[in-house]
Design a protein around this motif. Structure first.
Motif, PDB file in Angstrom:
ATOM      1  N   GLU A   1       0.783  -1.331   0.038  1.00  0.00           N
ATOM      2  CA  GLU A   1      -0.048   0.023   0.022  1.00  0.00           C
ATOM      3  C   GLU A   1       0.981   1.076   0.088  1.00  0.00           C
ATOM      4  N   GLY A   2       0.497   2.195  -0.840  1.00  0.00           N
ATOM      5  CA  GLY A   2       1.136   3.414  -1.026  1.00  0.00           C
ATOM      6  C   GLY A   2       2.319   3.647  -2.093  1.00  0.00           C
ATOM      7  N   GLU A   3       2.749   2.273  -2.640  1.00  0.00           N
ATOM      8  CA  GLU A   3       3.747   2.313  -3.831  1.00  0.00           C
ATOM      9  C   GLU A   3       3.126   2.439  -5.093  1.00  0.00           C
TER      10      GLU A   3
ATOM     11  N   LEU B   1      -5.231  -4.235  -5.930  1.00  0.00           N
ATOM     12  CA  LEU B   1      -5.731  -4.713  -5.065  1.00  0.00           C
ATOM     13  C   LEU B   1      -4.846  -4.869  -3.757  1.00  0.00           C
ATOM     14  N   HIS B   2      -3.601  -4.268  -3.796  1.00  0.00           N
ATOM     15  CA  HIS B   2      -2.798  -4.271  -2.623  1.00  0.00           C
ATOM     16  C   HIS B   2      -2.765  -2.760  -2.280  1.00  0.00           C
ATOM     17  N   GLY B   3      -3.564  -1.773  -2.827  1.00  0.00           N
ATOM     18  CA  GLY B   3      -3.521  -0.348  -2.169  1.00  0.00           C
ATOM     19  C   GLY B   3      -2.534   0.410  -2.908  1.00  0.00           C
ATOM     20  N   ALA B   4      -1.739  -0.278  -3.811  1.00  0.00           N
ATOM     21  CA  ALA B   4      -0.708   0.550  -4.528  1.00  0.00           C
ATOM     22  C   ALA B   4      -1.462   1.470  -5.711  1.00  0.00           C
ATOM     23  N   SER B   5      -0.622   2.482  -6.065  1.00  0.00           N
ATOM     24  CA  SER B   5      -1.259   3.321  -7.114  1.00  0.00           C
ATOM     25  C   SER B   5      -0.565   2.996  -8.562  1.00  0.00           C
TER      26      SER B   5
ATOM     27  N   GLY C   1       7.929   9.207  -8.991  1.00  0.00           N
ATOM     28  CA  GLY C   1       8.548   8.421  -7.790  1.00  0.00           C
ATOM     29  C   GLY C   1       7.857   6.854  -7.993  1.00  0.00           C
ATOM     30  N   THR C   2       8.047   6.015  -8.973  1.00  0.00           N
ATOM     31  CA  THR C   2       7.681   4.720  -9.390  1.00  0.00           C
ATOM     32  C   THR C   2       8.633   3.894  -8.568  1.00  0.00           C
ATOM     33  N   ASP C   3       7.854   2.947  -8.140  1.00  0.00           N
ATOM     34  CA  ASP C   3       8.704   1.888  -7.329  1.00  0.00           C
ATOM     35  C   ASP C   3       8.813   0.706  -8.217  1.00  0.00           C
ATOM     36  N   VAL C   4       8.044   0.196  -8.945  1.00  0.00           N
ATOM     37  CA  VAL C   4       8.185  -0.978 -10.023  1.00  0.00           C
ATOM     38  C   VAL C   4       7.616  -0.459 -11.314  1.00  0.00           C
ATOM     39  N   MET C   5       8.472  -0.740 -12.510  1.00  0.00           N
ATOM     40  CA  MET C   5       8.202  -0.476 -13.950  1.00  0.00           C
ATOM     41  C   MET C   5       7.711  -1.901 -14.522  1.00  0.00           C
ATOM     42  N   LEU C   6       6.874  -1.741 -15.500  1.00  0.00           N
ATOM     43  CA  LEU C   6       6.600  -2.808 -16.275  1.00  0.00           C
ATOM     44  C   LEU C   6       6.545  -2.320 -17.774  1.00  0.00           C
ATOM     45  N   LEU C   7       7.197  -3.025 -18.617  1.00  0.00           N
ATOM     46  CA  LEU C   7       7.288  -2.371 -19.996  1.00  0.00           C
ATOM     47  C   LEU C   7       7.941  -3.458 -20.994  1.00  0.00           C
TER      48      LEU C   7
END
Length: 640
Positions: free
Chosen positions: A298-300, A321-325, A346-352
């Protein structure tokens, strides 16, 4: 080559380790690492998936009676009797004042923030409006939208009603969109007036008018004035009017396998196949993938560079589902735009996609301080891409080459918190995915090329294909080779250490002198050469057991495919691969055609070279550059 290893502190603080500690207490046995988890998960598949339900508190409003039915794939059903709503699951976390969606448009304008409270209000209002115009569970709501908040709200509201969602991005033309959405006979159409790409504003008013004319089942049309300021089309409802109400949230409780959305395959020949995924399977897949493998809390923030027409768009929604944005980027990836967006938000995880990485640049001074994980999908990441991420983005960023598909709206294989990053390899098999490499005889093989198969069902496998009530097309697509075993259509090597290498699609894999060669291996080598913009390799059977291996090369701007460059290509392939990889002919081409989701059209070009007519080899409406494909048709005709 091992590029990176996780520290003990990183493992200990991970979401995966937190789950393993909980699981050890629940099961009364230790789980030392991910390998132990995977082995247990496929040995006791039912107990593994109930652990995901329990750990993440999946909210069933009615209890399940059976984890899965004994029916073989594709007729297996999961958690029979259970009822839930995926949208309710997606909206239950996240503090009201926190940001749920960060909406970014190319060009550097400040992001538009949508808080969790605003998202919940908009979803409730749109769901109430859908019910008011007669939408009922099982009806279809279709959309023609870019990667903006409108698509997320539209999907969540549709799911709340129990209706079925499907969306095409506005870079699709009218024919490609109609070929998909007309199959679904939608009741409601939601469409934007345009989108942004490479500094241009692209007007789609004419395409939207065509869609309205040729989708006769549509009873209500919602106009999204996103790209232009002008009067709304006649007989339309404005987006602002359908999301501004103060309705109470209401979520239809549907059975576990009730259809949530329809995703379409690229449809290179014939009508695209509609893959129907269920509420429950997608909820479990989202918890597993976004929770244990993306490690989101949550919050990430997760940023997927994708369009609404690619399965990555759907996969990213697991973050909710995890409260992440979620960071929603609308525009082209040119230059450093993707990485600037990651830094700014301020991205924590990228998908590309791998192609985005290979075409990327960065600007000095970008702060990637929060970025810990880059997930790469769509095709194999070339070796140079691994080094570029490490050197230009961050030495402590996990590079996660992952592979799955639209078929399961998720991944079969990828990295995990324990796996080292090895250049050119995927970390391992994901928990709950009993996949292997099989020989042509249907036997498991290690350290040699085989077919990627899945031998036990997954909850996120399609519950059906659209308009396939007797499972005939479903069975033909995935289970014809080995009944009851999912054959994915990729050639893969499962290495002794548990890592994997994907070699490309098995229907485009080359077979030279009895040895199977993966097309991805060619691209990994060739597209690191600065003289080459892109390439395409195909193999064609010829009379008298002959075989022609052809390499089409698109030279870089200002470069000619002369004898010197051909010699460089030959020597590079021979040195870095084998002599078998040296083509019979190297041909200069003006471009490489792709599907609308960005995959090279190897199989249609192969069919053209084998003598198939253009209209039989490919669906032109599913090609990003029809003129490029026509060039290959002309080339093939000239060789007959």
């Amino acid at each position: 080559m091992t590029l990176w290893r996780p520290t003990a502190a990183r493992i200990e603080g991970s979401a995966l380790r937190e789950y393993l500690d909980w699981l050890a207490e629940r099961e009364g046995r230790p789980f030392a690492d991910h390998d132990a988890l995977w082995a247990w998960s496929v040995a006791d598949l039912d107990r593994f998936w109930t652990s995901i339900v329990d750990y993440y508190g999946v909210g069933f409003s009615a209890p399940w009676s059976e984890v899965r039915t004994p029916d073989p794939m594709p007729r297996t059903r999961w958690f029979t009797g259970a009822r839930l709503n995926w949208a309710e699951q997606a909206l239950r976390r996240g503090a009201d004042t926190d940001v749920a969606l960060l909406c970014v448009r190319e060009g550097g304008a400040p992001p538009r923030d949508v808080t969790w409270a605003a998202l919940r209000r908009s979803v409730a209002a749109l769901a109430a409006w859908l019910r008011a115009v007669g939408v009922r569970p099982g009806d279809r709501v279709c959309a023609y939208l870019p990667n903006t908040e409108h698509a997320v709200i539209g999907l969540l509201a549709t799911a709340a009603v129990g209706a079925v969602w499907s969306c095409c991005p506005p870079d699709f033309g009218a024919e490609g969109t109609i070929g998909r959405l007309a199959q679904l006979e939608p009741t409601v159409l939601i469409a934007a007036d345009g989108y942004h790409w490479n500094g241009r504003v692209v007007d789609r008013a004419d395409v939207v008018a065509t869609l309205r004319d040729r989708l006769p089942t549509v009873r209500a049309f919602v106009h999204v004035p996103y790209a232009f300021v002008r009067p709304a089309p006649p007989d339309s409802v404005e987006w602002a009017d359908v999301v501004s109400g103060n309705a109470a949230p209401e979520f239809a409780q549907v059975e576990f396998s009730h259809p949530l959305w329809v995703l379409f395959t690229s449809g290179t020949t014939g009508l695209p196949k509609g893959l129907v995924h269920g509420h429950g399977g997608i909820a479990l897949q989202g918890h597993l993938w976004a929770g244990l493998y993306a490690g989101l809390r949550e919050g990430e923030r997760m940023f997927a560079f994708t369009s609404t027409g690619w399965a990555l768009w759907n996969m990213q929604l697991g973050a909710l589902l995890h409260g992440a944005s979620i960071v929603l980027y609308e525009g082209s990836p040119r230059g450093s735009a993707v990485w600037e967006t990651a830094a700014r938000t301020g991205t924590d995880v990228m998908l590309l996609g791998a192609a985005v990485v290979t075409a990327s640049t960065t600007e000095p001074g970008l702060d990637f301080g929060r970025l810990r994980h880059v997930m790469v999908s769509g095709s194999a990441l070339p070796a140079a891409g691994y080094h570029w991420i490490r050197d230009d983005i961050g030495a402590d960023v996990r590079i996660d080459s992952t592979s799955g598909g639209t078929d399961v709206s998720g991944s079969f294989v990828g990295a995990n918190e324990y796996a080292p990053v090895q250049v050119g390899r995927i970390g391992g098999r994901l928990a709950g995915v009993d996949c292997a490499a099989w020989s042509e005889e249907g036997e498991p093989v290690v350290d040699e090329v085989g077919d990627l198969v899945v031998t036990q069902p997954m909850p996120s496998m399609p519950v059906s294909l659209w308009n396939d009530p007797d499972f005939a097309r479903y069975t033909e697509t995935y289970f014809d080779t080995w009944p009851g075993v999912w054959r994915h259509g990729d050639f893969v090597t499962l290495h002794a250490d548990g890592s994997l290498t994907i070699h490309g699609r098995s229907d485009s894999t080359l077979n030279r002198q009895g040895v199977r060669l993966g097309t991805a291996d060619f691209y990994d080598v060739l597209e690191t050469l600065p003289e080459i913009s892109e390439s395409l390799v195909v193999g064609v059977d010829q009379p008298d057991d002959g075989y022609w291996l052809g390499l089409f090369v698109v030279p870089a701007p200002g470069v000619a495919l002369d004898s010197a460059l051909k010699d460089t290509i030959v020597s590079t392939l021979r040195a870095r691969l084998t002599a078998r990889h040296v083509p019979d002919e190297i041909v200069e081409a003006p471009a490489v055609p792709h599907t609308l989701s960005g995959k090279k059209m190897e199989v249609p070009v192969k069919k053209l070279l084998a003598g198939r007519a253009l209209e039989k080899a490919a669906n032109i409406a599913s090609v990003d550059d029809p003129d490029a494909l026509r060039w290959y048709a002309d080339f093939a005709a000239s060789r007959r």
